[in-house]
Design a protein around this motif. Structure first.
Motif, short mmCIF file in Angstrom:
data_model
loop_
_atom_site.label_atom_id
_atom_site.label_comp_id
_atom_site.label_asym_id
_atom_site.label_seq_id
_atom_site.Cartn_x
_atom_site.Cartn_y
_atom_site.Cartn_z
N GLN A 142 0.83 -1.21 0.00
CA GLN A 142 0.00 0.00 0.00
C GLN A 142 0.86 1.26 0.00
N PHE A 143 2.12 1.11 0.39
CA PHE A 143 3.04 2.25 0.47
C PHE A 143 3.96 2.35 -0.74
N ASP A 144 3.73 1.53 -1.76
CA ASP A 144 4.51 1.59 -2.99
C ASP A 144 3.84 2.57 -3.95
N ALA A 145 4.48 3.69 -4.20
CA ALA A 145 3.90 4.75 -5.04
C ALA A 145 3.73 4.32 -6.49
N GLY A 146 4.42 3.29 -6.92
CA GLY A 146 4.31 2.82 -8.28
C GLY A 146 3.12 1.91 -8.51
N GLN A 147 2.39 1.56 -7.46
CA GLN A 147 1.22 0.70 -7.57
C GLN A 147 -0.04 1.50 -7.28
N ASP A 148 -1.16 0.84 -7.30
CA ASP A 148 -2.44 1.53 -7.10
C ASP A 148 -2.98 1.42 -5.68
N GLY A 149 -2.09 1.33 -4.69
CA GLY A 149 -2.51 1.34 -3.30
C GLY A 149 -2.66 2.77 -2.81
N LEU A 150 -2.61 2.95 -1.51
CA LEU A 150 -2.75 4.28 -0.92
C LEU A 150 -1.69 5.25 -1.44
N ALA A 151 -0.44 4.83 -1.40
CA ALA A 151 0.65 5.71 -1.86
C ALA A 151 0.54 5.99 -3.35
N GLY A 152 0.10 5.02 -4.11
CA GLY A 152 -0.08 5.23 -5.55
C GLY A 152 -1.13 6.28 -5.84
N HIS A 153 -2.19 6.29 -5.04
CA HIS A 153 -3.24 7.30 -5.22
C HIS A 153 -2.72 8.69 -4.84
N VAL A 154 -1.95 8.78 -3.77
CA VAL A 154 -1.36 10.07 -3.40
C VAL A 154 -0.41 10.52 -4.50
N GLU A 155 0.37 9.60 -5.04
CA GLU A 155 1.31 9.93 -6.11
C GLU A 155 0.57 10.49 -7.33
N ARG A 156 -0.58 9.91 -7.67
CA ARG A 156 -1.38 10.41 -8.79
C ARG A 156 -1.96 11.79 -8.46
N MET A 157 -2.39 11.98 -7.22
CA MET A 157 -3.00 13.26 -6.84
C MET A 157 -2.00 14.41 -6.90
N VAL A 158 -0.74 14.13 -6.60
CA VAL A 158 0.27 15.19 -6.64
C VAL A 158 1.06 15.13 -7.94
N ASP A 159 0.63 14.28 -8.88
CA ASP A 159 1.27 14.10 -10.19
C ASP A 159 2.74 13.77 -10.03
N GLY A 160 3.00 12.79 -9.18
CA GLY A 160 4.38 12.38 -8.91
C GLY A 160 5.00 11.56 -10.02
N PRO A 161 6.31 11.41 -9.98
CA PRO A 161 7.03 10.76 -11.07
C PRO A 161 6.83 9.25 -11.18
N ARG A 162 6.51 8.55 -10.09
CA ARG A 162 6.38 7.10 -10.16
C ARG A 162 5.00 6.63 -10.59
N ASN A 163 4.01 7.49 -10.53
CA ASN A 163 2.64 7.14 -10.91
C ASN A 163 1.94 8.43 -11.32
N PRO A 164 2.30 9.00 -12.48
CA PRO A 164 1.76 10.30 -12.86
C PRO A 164 0.25 10.31 -13.06
N ALA A 165 -0.35 11.44 -12.83
CA ALA A 165 -1.79 11.60 -13.02
C ALA A 165 -2.16 11.34 -14.46
N GLY A 166 -3.25 10.62 -14.66
CA GLY A 166 -3.77 10.38 -16.00
C GLY A 166 -3.01 9.36 -16.81
N SER A 167 -2.12 8.64 -16.18
CA SER A 167 -1.31 7.68 -16.92
C SER A 167 -1.40 6.31 -16.27
N ASP A 168 -1.58 5.29 -17.09
CA ASP A 168 -1.53 3.93 -16.57
C ASP A 168 -0.12 3.40 -16.57
N LYS A 169 0.80 4.17 -17.11
CA LYS A 169 2.20 3.76 -17.18
C LYS A 169 2.91 4.15 -15.89
N LYS A 170 3.52 3.16 -15.24
CA LYS A 170 4.29 3.41 -14.03
C LYS A 170 5.74 3.62 -14.42
#
Length: 94
Positions: free
Chosen positions: A65-93
């Protein structure tokens, strides 16, 4: 997590106008930001889960859940802040 939560995180991340180049100017909450990197497996908080192992390891039920490259909690936060490991609007990690 469900498709609706992923879509909501994407919606917030794509509307973020304060972080035009997330790789060069990451949010503090992203996986490479001041706060977020503490939770990576090599960070001080994430490494404790690695040491305990089992469900707390990076591939365990709780740890993933803490892996930003996946779709757990950290992944959702990463998408919300448009982070580099899981960018917003992209299915590509990255």
């Amino acid at each position: 997590m469900s498709d609706s939560t992923i879509a909501a995180a994407d919606s917030i991340g794509t509307k973020t106008n304060t972080n035009p180049i997330p790789q060069e100017n990451p949010s503090a909450l992203s996986s490479v930001g001041v706060v977020g990197k503490q939770f990576n497996p090599e960070g001080p908080i994430g490494s404790m889960g690695q040491a305990v192992g089992g469900p707390f390891a990076k591939d365990g039920m709780i740890g993933k859940q803490f892996d930003a490259g996946q779709d757990g909690l950290a992944g959702h936060v990463e998408r919300m802040v448009d982070g580099p490991r899981n960018p917003a609007g992209s299915d590509k990690k990255i």
